[in-house]
Write a protein that holds these residues in place. Structure first.
Motif, PDB file in Angstrom:
ATOM      1  N   LEU A  72       0.705  -1.093   0.187  1.00  0.00           N
ATOM      2  CA  LEU A  72      -0.216  -0.343   0.048  1.00  0.00           C
ATOM      3  C   LEU A  72       0.797   1.296  -0.335  1.00  0.00           C
ATOM      4  O   LEU A  72       1.857   1.085   0.347  1.00  0.00           O
ATOM      5  N   LYS A  73       0.515   2.126  -0.346  1.00  0.00           N
ATOM      6  CA  LYS A  73       0.676   3.191  -0.262  1.00  0.00           C
ATOM      7  C   LYS A  73       0.289   5.012   0.362  1.00  0.00           C
ATOM      8  O   LYS A  73      -1.046   4.993   0.095  1.00  0.00           O
ATOM      9  N   ALA A  74       0.905   5.630   1.106  1.00  0.00           N
ATOM     10  CA  ALA A  74       0.211   6.608   1.599  1.00  0.00           C
ATOM     11  C   ALA A  74      -0.343   8.318   0.601  1.00  0.00           C
ATOM     12  O   ALA A  74       0.714   7.765  -0.320  1.00  0.00           O
ATOM     13  N   SER A  75      -1.351   8.372   0.864  1.00  0.00           N
ATOM     14  CA  SER A  75      -1.805   9.506  -0.605  1.00  0.00           C
ATOM     15  C   SER A  75      -1.931  10.239   0.931  1.00  0.00           C
ATOM     16  O   SER A  75      -2.879  10.392   2.044  1.00  0.00           O
ATOM     17  N   HIS A  76      -2.216  12.070   0.178  1.00  0.00           N
ATOM     18  CA  HIS A  76      -2.588  12.683   0.999  1.00  0.00           C
ATOM     19  C   HIS A  76      -3.289  13.728  -0.162  1.00  0.00           C
ATOM     20  O   HIS A  76      -3.022  14.203  -1.047  1.00  0.00           O
TER      21      HIS A  76
END
Length: 187
Positions: free
Chosen positions: A13-17
């Motif tokens: 998973l990749k954190a998104s802002h």
């Protein structure tokens, strides 16, 4: 092997802002949807990966909705920035407002009933969409976050920013969880 739990997102998973609750001049914000998406797509510190506009449902005309969608399409770049249009609806119990509710990822301006649970199930049939309890506890707590199984797959977020004390937001979150909602905090 690894344990896999049903219903959990797993894998890399990749954190998104970004933002899921923003207003423009279409309701009580400033600037146009085009300006909002342009600005958000150019923010570098911190970088915005997404922006969903959620102007007030009762003020959006079909033409304004089409304009928002066109602006979102113009600024969406796969793997770089995602833009979209949703709306914020005041939920009522009789004539009393009991909460603000975002509807996201619908790809259409929906006719939304004022009350619950009807508002929780007003999304497009057979389509994926998502809803969020906005900025608890103001202006209300959706009848103390009474759980409705009909909305278990769509009401998945509870927003932690906006008016109100942090402790009240944490209390609202745990009340919703305790009542059966499977919601994740959002900001």
């Amino acid at each position: 092997g690894t344990c896999q739990r049903k219903g959990c997102v797993q894998g890399d998973l990749k954190a998104s802002h970004g933002g899921l609750h923003a207003h423009t001049h279409v309701s009580d914000g400033a600037g146009s949807p085009l300006e909002a998406f342009k600005h958000a797509s150019q923010v570098t510190k911190p970088r915005f990966d997404f922006l969903w506009l959620s102007d007030h449902h009762n003020g959006i005309t079909p033409a304004e909705w089409k304009g928002c969608v066109a602006a979102a399409n113009k600024f969406t770049k796969d793997g770089v920035f995602a833009a979209g249009c949703g709306f914020e609806k005041t939920v009522f119990d009789g004539d009393k407002g009991i909460g603000h509710f975002n509807t996201l990822f619908t790809n259409q301006l929906l006719r939304m009933p004022h009350g619950i649970p009807a508002g929780y199930q007003a999304g497009p049939a057979g389509k994926t969409w998502l809803s969020q309890f906005n900025h608890p506890p103001w202006p209300g707590t959706f009848k103390n976050y009474q759980y409705f199984p009909v909305a278990k797959d769509t009401v998945r977020l509870i927003e932690f920013n906006g008016r109100g004390a942090w402790d009240a937001k944490v209390k609202a979150y745990f009340t919703a969880l305790g009542n059966g909602w499977k919601v994740s905090p959002s900001w």
